[in-house]
Design a protein around this motif. Structure first.
Motif, mmCIF file in Angstrom:
data_model
loop_
_atom_site.group_PDB
_atom_site.id
_atom_site.type_symbol
_atom_site.label_atom_id
_atom_site.label_comp_id
_atom_site.label_asym_id
_atom_site.label_seq_id
_atom_site.Cartn_x
_atom_site.Cartn_y
_atom_site.Cartn_z
ATOM 1 N N ALA A 185 -4.303 4.338 -0.336
ATOM 2 C CA ALA A 185 -4.634 2.943 -0.636
ATOM 3 C C ALA A 185 -4.692 2.219 0.694
ATOM 4 O O ALA A 185 -3.965 2.584 1.623
ATOM 5 C CB ALA A 185 -3.584 2.312 -1.542
ATOM 6 N N GLY A 186 -5.582 1.247 0.773
ATOM 7 C CA GLY A 186 -5.770 0.585 2.067
ATOM 8 C C GLY A 186 -5.605 -0.911 1.998
ATOM 9 O O GLY A 186 -5.598 -1.513 0.921
ATOM 10 N N ILE A 187 -5.475 -1.512 3.183
ATOM 11 C CA ILE A 187 -5.444 -2.968 3.284
ATOM 12 C C ILE A 187 -6.621 -3.398 4.157
ATOM 13 O O ILE A 187 -7.074 -2.642 5.011
ATOM 14 C CB ILE A 187 -4.117 -3.478 3.878
ATOM 15 C CG1 ILE A 187 -3.840 -2.830 5.245
ATOM 16 C CG2 ILE A 187 -2.968 -3.180 2.919
ATOM 17 C CD1 ILE A 187 -2.710 -3.497 5.989
ATOM 18 N N TYR A 188 -7.129 -4.596 3.855
ATOM 19 C CA TYR A 188 -8.241 -5.136 4.642
ATOM 20 C C TYR A 188 -7.652 -6.148 5.603
ATOM 21 O O TYR A 188 -7.229 -7.227 5.186
ATOM 22 C CB TYR A 188 -9.278 -5.771 3.719
ATOM 23 C CG TYR A 188 -9.847 -4.758 2.753
ATOM 24 C CD1 TYR A 188 -10.946 -3.983 3.096
ATOM 25 C CD2 TYR A 188 -9.248 -4.550 1.514
ATOM 26 C CE1 TYR A 188 -11.452 -3.037 2.226
ATOM 27 C CE2 TYR A 188 -9.739 -3.597 0.644
ATOM 28 C CZ TYR A 188 -10.842 -2.841 0.994
ATOM 29 O OH TYR A 188 -11.322 -1.900 0.134
ATOM 30 N N ASP A 189 -7.541 -5.773 6.860
ATOM 31 C CA ASP A 189 -6.893 -6.628 7.847
ATOM 32 C C ASP A 189 -7.605 -6.408 9.178
ATOM 33 O O ASP A 189 -7.707 -5.285 9.654
ATOM 34 C CB ASP A 189 -5.412 -6.253 7.936
ATOM 35 C CG ASP A 189 -4.614 -7.276 8.736
ATOM 36 O OD1 ASP A 189 -5.103 -7.696 9.807
ATOM 37 O OD2 ASP A 189 -3.511 -7.638 8.286
ATOM 38 N N ALA A 200 0.841 -1.202 0.000
ATOM 39 C CA ALA A 200 0.000 0.000 0.000
ATOM 40 C C ALA A 200 0.876 1.253 0.000
ATOM 41 O O ALA A 200 0.641 2.188 -0.780
ATOM 42 C CB ALA A 200 -0.928 -0.008 1.209
ATOM 43 N N ILE A 201 1.910 1.254 0.850
ATOM 44 C CA ILE A 201 2.806 2.420 0.907
ATOM 45 C C ILE A 201 3.523 2.605 -0.434
ATOM 46 O O ILE A 201 3.591 3.714 -0.966
ATOM 47 C CB ILE A 201 3.832 2.259 2.058
ATOM 48 C CG1 ILE A 201 3.116 2.281 3.416
ATOM 49 C CG2 ILE A 201 4.896 3.352 1.994
ATOM 50 C CD1 ILE A 201 4.024 2.015 4.603
ATOM 51 N N THR A 202 4.028 1.492 -0.992
ATOM 52 C CA THR A 202 4.756 1.574 -2.265
ATOM 53 C C THR A 202 3.862 2.118 -3.375
ATOM 54 O O THR A 202 4.264 3.011 -4.132
ATOM 55 C CB THR A 202 5.275 0.175 -2.658
ATOM 56 O OG1 THR A 202 6.035 -0.332 -1.563
ATOM 57 C CG2 THR A 202 6.155 0.234 -3.892
#
Lengths: 184, 187
Positions: free
Chosen positions: A156-160, A35-37
C-alpha cells in the motif's frame, strides 16, 4: 431579499466546495504509519485465510481501501497481479515489466523490498485515485505467508511529494519495535 | 465353474492418488490455480481413492485398506478445508494447515516403514511422499520457498504411484510383468 439570501447560501456552498477541492482535509490523506498497519493486517489476513482471501482485495468498499490509498496483492514468482481494488484491468496480468515514466521497474523493486524480513519502501510515479495525473507514490511492500503458495506480497502506498526515504525508514523502524507495536 | 475374476482396487487408488497429487503440484510450482485441485481432490483423490481403499478390505490387504482410505480422506479433508476458508466456516490459517500436514507426515512414517515390506517401487513412492510432506511442513513453518521444491519432488512421487498402477494394469493385460516393481527393501 429571498433571492439574495439564496445566492449567499449558494456562494457559501461553492466556496466550501472549492476549498475542499484545493486542499483536501488532513484526514483524507493516508500516512506512512497507516500504510504499514494496513499492509501488515493484510499479510496477517492472507496468512489466516489463505488464497480464498484474495477476492476481498478486489472490492472497492472493503477496509483495504481507505482515504486516498488501498492495498494491492501480487505474486512475484508467478509474475501476476492477484488483486487490485481500483484497477481490475491489471488483475491476472504480468507485473514485472511494468515501469513508471522514469523507466523504473515498479514491481521488480517492490518484490525486492518486500522480500526483506521487515518489508520495505519503494518510490515511483502512479496515478493518485481521483487525480487523473501521475503523482509521487511511496509504497510499503511486505511478503504474505499463504498456504501452498510462495512469492505472494502485499503493498500500500502514500502520495507524498516531500517525505524522504530516511524518514519512511524511521517510521518502519519505530513500528518494528515490538514493545510499542506488538505483532498483529 | 471358474471363479469370477476380481479387479484390484489398488489401480484406482493409485490412479486417484497420483493424479490429484500431480495437479496440486502443478499449482504449487505456479503453473495453475487451485480450482481444478479442489474438484479433482474431492472426487478422484478423495471419493474414488477412499472407495478403492474400502474395497481393499475384501482383498485382505490391510496396508492398502489403511493407505488408500487414509489418503482419500486426506484429500476430502484438504478440499473441505479450502472451501471452509472460502465460506468462512472453521477457517484454517497457514499455521493450522501446517499442523494438519505434520499429522499426515507422522501417519506417512508408519506406512513408509510398512511399504518396505511390499516392494522397492512402493518403498520408493513412500520415501518420496514422506520427503514431500516434510518439505511442505517446512514450507508452512518459515520456509515458504520450499513449496516449489516440494512441488517438483511430489510430481516424481505421483509418477511413481502411476508406475505401480501401470505395473498392475499391464501385468494383467500383457499376461507378464512388463514394469517390475522390485523386491521389498526389508525381506
Amino acid at each position: 431579499m429571498k433571492f439574495v439570501r439564496m445566492a449567499g447560501l449558494l456562494g457559501l456552498v461553492l466556496a466550501c466546495g472549492a476549498a475542499r477541492a484545493a486542499a483536501p482535509a488532513e484526514s483524507e490523506v493516508a500516512n506512512a504509519e497507516e500504510a504499514i498497519t494496513k499492509v501488515r493486517a493484510a499479510a496477517r489476513f492472507l496468512h489466516d485465510k489463505g488464497s480464498s482471501a484474495y477476492s476481498d482485495f478486489n472490492q472497492k468498499d472493503s477496509k483495504w481501501v481507505w482515504k486516498d490509498s488501498y492495498v494491492f496483492v501480487y505474486d512475484c514468482r508467478k509474475d501476476r497481479m492477484i488483486a487490485h481494488p481500483l484497477r481490475p484491468d491489471l488483475v491476472g496480468k504480468p507485473i514485472l515489466q511494468v515501469t513508471d515514466n522514469s523507466g523504473k521497474y515498479i514491481f521488480k523493486e517492490l518484490c525486492k523490498a518486500g522480500s526483506e524480513p521487515r518489508g520495505g519502501w519503494v518510490e515511483y510515479s502512479w496515478p493518485k485515485p481521483g487525480a487523473g495525473r501521475l503523482s509521487r507514490k511511496v509504497s510499503y511492500a511486505l511478503a504474505a505467508d499463504v498456504s501452498f503458495a510462495a512469492g505472494i506480497q502485499v503493498s500500500a502506498g502514500i502520495y507524498d511529494e516531500n517525505i524522504t526515504m530516511p524518514e519512511l525508514n524511521k517510521v518502519l523502524e519505530k513500528m518494528s519495535d515490538p514493545a510499542k507495536y506488538p505483532a498483529l | 465353474m471358474a471363479e469370477q475374476k476380481l479387479g484390484n482396487p489398488a489401480v484406482v487408488g493409485l490412479a486417484g492418488f497420483g493424479l490429484t497429487t500431480m495437479v496440486l503440484q502443478f499449482h504449487n510450482v505456479g503453473w495453475m490455480g487451485l480450482g481444478p485441485v479442489v474438484w479433482l481432490g474431492l472426487i478422484f483423490g478423495g471419493l474414488a481413492q477412499m472407495i478403492a481403499g474400502l474395497q481393499e478390505m475384501k482383498s485382505g490387504n490391510n496396508f492398502g485398506y489403511c493407505a488408500f482410505t487414509g489418503y482419500g480422506c486426506f484429500w476430502i479433508a484438504l478440499v473441505l478445508l479450502l472451501l471452509g476458508n472460502h465460506y468462512n466456516i472453521y477457517t484454517s490459517s497457514k499455521t493450522d494447515v501446517g499442523w494438519f500436514l505434520v499429522a499426515w507426515t507422522m501417519f506417512t512414517v508408519i506406512l513408509w516403514i510398512g511399504s518396505m515390506r511390499v516392494s522397492s517401487a512402493l518403498a520408493l513412492t513412500f520415501t518420496l511422499l514422506l520427503v514431500g510432506f516434510v518439505l511442505l511442513d517446512l514450507a508452512h513453518f518459515g520456509y515458504p520457498d520450499l513449496t516449489v521444491v516440494a512441488g517438483y519432488e511430489l510430481m516424481v512421487t505421483a509418477a511413481m504411484a502411476w508406475y505401480i498402477m501401470a505395473h498392475l494394469i499391464y501385468a494383467d493385460l500383457f499376461g507378464r510383468d512388463v514394469l517390475p516393481v522390485g523386491k521389498p527393501w526389508i525381506a
